[in-house]
Motif scaffolding. Structure first.
Motif, PDB file in Angstrom:
ATOM      1  N   THR A   6       0.861  -1.187   0.000  1.00  0.00           N
ATOM      2  CA  THR A   6       0.000   0.000   0.000  1.00  0.00           C
ATOM      3  C   THR A   6       0.894   1.233   0.000  1.00  0.00           C
ATOM      4  OG1 THR A   6      -0.067   0.200   2.411  1.00  0.00           O
ATOM      5  CG2 THR A   6      -1.773  -1.181   1.375  1.00  0.00           C
ATOM      6  N   ILE A   7       0.294   2.366  -0.297  1.00  0.00           N
ATOM      7  CA  ILE A   7       1.020   3.637  -0.241  1.00  0.00           C
ATOM      8  C   ILE A   7       1.567   3.876   1.170  1.00  0.00           C
ATOM      9  CG2 ILE A   7       0.763   6.144  -0.434  1.00  0.00           C
ATOM     10  CD1 ILE A   7       0.752   4.592  -3.113  1.00  0.00           C
ATOM     11  N   GLU A   8       0.755   3.580   2.152  1.00  0.00           N
ATOM     12  CA  GLU A   8       1.158   3.783   3.547  1.00  0.00           C
ATOM     13  C   GLU A   8       2.338   2.888   3.912  1.00  0.00           C
ATOM     14  OE1 GLU A   8      -1.939   3.399   2.492  1.00  0.00           O
ATOM     15  OE2 GLU A   8      -2.726   5.411   2.921  1.00  0.00           O
ATOM     16  N   LYS A   9       2.351   1.662   3.400  1.00  0.00           N
ATOM     17  CA  LYS A   9       3.456   0.747   3.683  1.00  0.00           C
ATOM     18  C   LYS A   9       4.756   1.274   3.077  1.00  0.00           C
ATOM     19  CE  LYS A   9       4.994  -4.040   3.093  1.00  0.00           C
ATOM     20  NZ  LYS A   9       4.627  -5.403   2.646  1.00  0.00           N
ATOM     21  N   ALA A  11       5.584   4.422   2.538  1.00  0.00           N
ATOM     22  CA  ALA A  11       6.044   5.539   3.369  1.00  0.00           C
ATOM     23  C   ALA A  11       6.663   5.036   4.667  1.00  0.00           C
ATOM     24  CB  ALA A  11       4.885   6.488   3.657  1.00  0.00           C
ATOM     25  N   ASP A  12       6.037   4.069   5.289  1.00  0.00           N
ATOM     26  CA  ASP A  12       6.543   3.566   6.563  1.00  0.00           C
ATOM     27  C   ASP A  12       7.886   2.859   6.399  1.00  0.00           C
ATOM     28  OD1 ASP A  12       4.397   4.572   7.964  1.00  0.00           O
ATOM     29  OD2 ASP A  12       3.250   2.699   7.910  1.00  0.00           O
ATOM     30  N   ILE A  13       8.046   2.104   5.324  1.00  0.00           N
ATOM     31  CA  ILE A  13       9.312   1.414   5.075  1.00  0.00           C
ATOM     32  C   ILE A  13      10.438   2.425   4.871  1.00  0.00           C
ATOM     33  CG2 ILE A  13      10.538   0.120   3.273  1.00  0.00           C
ATOM     34  CD1 ILE A  13       8.073  -1.669   3.055  1.00  0.00           C
ATOM     35  N   LEU A  14      10.178   3.477   4.117  1.00  0.00           N
ATOM     36  CA  LEU A  14      11.210   4.482   3.857  1.00  0.00           C
ATOM     37  C   LEU A  14      11.536   5.287   5.112  1.00  0.00           C
ATOM     38  CD1 LEU A  14      10.039   5.606   0.321  1.00  0.00           C
ATOM     39  CD2 LEU A  14      12.106   4.301   0.881  1.00  0.00           C
ATOM     40  N   LEU A  15      10.536   5.606   5.908  1.00  0.00           N
ATOM     41  CA  LEU A  15      10.794   6.305   7.168  1.00  0.00           C
ATOM     42  C   LEU A  15      11.591   5.425   8.130  1.00  0.00           C
ATOM     43  CD1 LEU A  15       7.361   8.059   7.719  1.00  0.00           C
ATOM     44  CD2 LEU A  15       9.566   9.205   7.436  1.00  0.00           C
ATOM     45  N   ASP A  16      11.287   4.140   8.141  1.00  0.00           N
ATOM     46  CA  ASP A  16      12.021   3.216   9.003  1.00  0.00           C
ATOM     47  C   ASP A  16      13.484   3.112   8.556  1.00  0.00           C
ATOM     48  OD1 ASP A  16      11.902   1.053  11.128  1.00  0.00           O
ATOM     49  OD2 ASP A  16      12.653  -0.098   9.422  1.00  0.00           O
ATOM     50  N   ASP A  41       2.001  10.046  -4.087  1.00  0.00           N
ATOM     51  CA  ASP A  41       1.067   9.772  -2.990  1.00  0.00           C
ATOM     52  C   ASP A  41       1.824   9.279  -1.755  1.00  0.00           C
ATOM     53  OD1 ASP A  41      -1.081  10.489  -4.582  1.00  0.00           O
ATOM     54  OD2 ASP A  41      -1.600   8.419  -5.117  1.00  0.00           O
ATOM     55  N   ALA A  42       2.821   8.420  -1.973  1.00  0.00           N
ATOM     56  CA  ALA A  42       3.627   7.919  -0.852  1.00  0.00           C
ATOM     57  C   ALA A  42       4.448   9.044  -0.231  1.00  0.00           C
ATOM     58  CB  ALA A  42       4.531   6.785  -1.330  1.00  0.00           C
ATOM     59  N   GLN A  43       4.985   9.926  -1.079  1.00  0.00           N
ATOM     60  CA  GLN A  43       5.730  11.077  -0.563  1.00  0.00           C
ATOM     61  C   GLN A  43       4.833  11.930   0.330  1.00  0.00           C
ATOM     62  OE1 GLN A  43       6.839  15.208  -2.494  1.00  0.00           O
ATOM     63  NE2 GLN A  43       8.151  13.649  -3.418  1.00  0.00           N
ATOM     64  N   LYS A  44       3.599  12.138  -0.081  1.00  0.00           N
ATOM     65  CA  LYS A  44       2.674  12.955   0.716  1.00  0.00           C
ATOM     66  C   LYS A  44       2.410  12.310   2.077  1.00  0.00           C
ATOM     67  CE  LYS A  44      -1.676  15.482   0.330  1.00  0.00           C
ATOM     68  NZ  LYS A  44      -2.802  15.843  -0.575  1.00  0.00           N
ATOM     69  N   VAL A 156      10.899   9.441  -5.925  1.00  0.00           N
ATOM     70  CA  VAL A 156       9.823  10.373  -5.579  1.00  0.00           C
ATOM     71  C   VAL A 156       9.229   9.997  -4.224  1.00  0.00           C
ATOM     72  CG1 VAL A 156       7.479  11.090  -6.184  1.00  0.00           C
ATOM     73  CG2 VAL A 156       9.265  11.083  -7.929  1.00  0.00           C
ATOM     74  N   ALA A 157       8.954   8.705  -4.031  1.00  0.00           N
ATOM     75  CA  ALA A 157       8.402   8.255  -2.748  1.00  0.00           C
ATOM     76  C   ALA A 157       9.352   8.563  -1.603  1.00  0.00           C
ATOM     77  CB  ALA A 157       8.112   6.757  -2.804  1.00  0.00           C
ATOM     78  N   ASP A 158      10.653   8.509  -1.875  1.00  0.00           N
ATOM     79  CA  ASP A 158      11.697   8.760  -0.874  1.00  0.00           C
ATOM     80  C   ASP A 158      11.969  10.250  -0.698  1.00  0.00           C
ATOM     81  OD1 ASP A 158      13.652   7.896   0.975  1.00  0.00           O
ATOM     82  OD2 ASP A 158      15.226   8.029  -0.545  1.00  0.00           O
ATOM     83  N   ASN A 159      11.041  11.079  -1.158  1.00  0.00           N
ATOM     84  CA  ASN A 159      11.158  12.543  -1.015  1.00  0.00           C
ATOM     85  C   ASN A 159      12.458  13.066  -1.614  1.00  0.00           C
ATOM     86  OD1 ASN A 159       9.871  14.975  -0.146  1.00  0.00           O
ATOM     87  ND2 ASN A 159      11.240  15.072   1.613  1.00  0.00           N
ATOM     88  N   ALA A 160      12.800  12.485  -2.782  1.00  0.00           N
ATOM     89  CA  ALA A 160      13.962  12.935  -3.565  1.00  0.00           C
ATOM     90  C   ALA A 160      15.264  12.893  -2.763  1.00  0.00           C
ATOM     91  CB  ALA A 160      13.729  14.323  -4.150  1.00  0.00           C
TER      92      ALA A 160
END
Length: 264
Positions: A6-9, A11-16, A41-44, A156-160
């Protein structure tokens, strides 16, 4: 299997990965459904998670503003990302390697906006009219992907690959500046490692600013007054090591000097 993604997953993986200072392989190799829209969407979601953790959004950054890099990635426009107050490095504060994974540095021309800039239809000329001041900048990028290897939706998901940035203290009016010809020298420990001019950024940094405003408008967003805008790396990004001193010197925008240390 891709059903669990999912999009949320994402984001959480990259933040972790960022929090634990570990890198990983491309998410697109595991989830082909991560296309460019899903990446944004994941970046957001990632930025919303950061805001909930105390970050305040202070502006935007552009990535892949070099035409050569765009060609390698198969795109024709830069990507956009978000910068926050927790990414700011104040003057004299070192880049701390133990807080990062595999950082690189790149000099940038930085805009501070005096008025809101909203697309569509923004041109370089209208973009520059929204700029209050121009500064030297140095960005520290730190991809959460192994060896900085990623597809466009991954980064992009990794906020560049955002991590840290420095804005030079010297504030210069945009009036009379020829930013396409603004020269920059990047030095590590006094040795020149790269040189370039502002033309490396989409031909002119104002073109990058206009593209950012128009791209954000397509997602219902704008660049607010007071925002800091990192217009994109002028040179290639350079790896740094413990004990290094990074120096960036511009023709008109002044100089930034940042030490690199293993620990705080």
């Amino acid at each position: 299997m891709t059903a669990d993604w999912t999009i949320e997953k994402v984001a959480d993986i990259l933040l972790d990965a960022e929090s634990n200072r570990t890198d990983r392989g491309r998410i697109t190799d595991e989830w082909p459904g991560l296309d460019l829209k899903a990446g944004y969407d994941a970046q957001k979601v990632l930025i919303e998670r950061k805001k909930a953790d105390g970050h305040t959004v202070v502006g935007v950054k552009l990535g892949l503003t070099s035409r050569a890099k765009q060609k390698r990635m198969g795109i024709d426009s830069p990507l956009t990302a978000v910068i926050t107050d927790k990414m700011v490095l104040e003057a004299g504060v070192p880049i701390v390697l133990d807080q990062l994974i595999h950082p690189r540095v790149e000099p940038e021309i930085v805009f501070v906006l005096g008025e809101r800039l909203e697309g569509p239809g923004v041109t370089a000329a209208t973009a520059m009219r929204a700029v209050a001041s121009v500064h030297a900048g140095l960005e520290v990028i730190d991809s959460r992907y192994r060896d900085f290897s990623f597809a466009m939706p991954d980064v992009v998901a990794d906020n560049a690959s955002s991590a840290r940035f420095v804005v030079g203290a010297k504030s210069v009016s945009p009036d009379g500046l020829d930013l396409a010809l603004e020269a920059c020298v990047l030095r590590i420990n006094g040795a020149v490692v790269d040189t370039a001019t502002g033309a490396a950024v989409q031909g002119h940094p104002a073109e990058a600013l206009a593209l950012a405003a128009n791209a954000l408008a397509a997602r219902g967003e704008a660049i607010e007054a007071g925002s800091i805008v990192l217009t994109g790396g002028i040179t290639d990004a350079v790896f740094i090591s413990d004990g290094d001193e990074v120096s960036v010197e511009f023709t008109s925008l002044g100089q930034i000097v940042v030490p690199v240390r293993r620990s705080a």
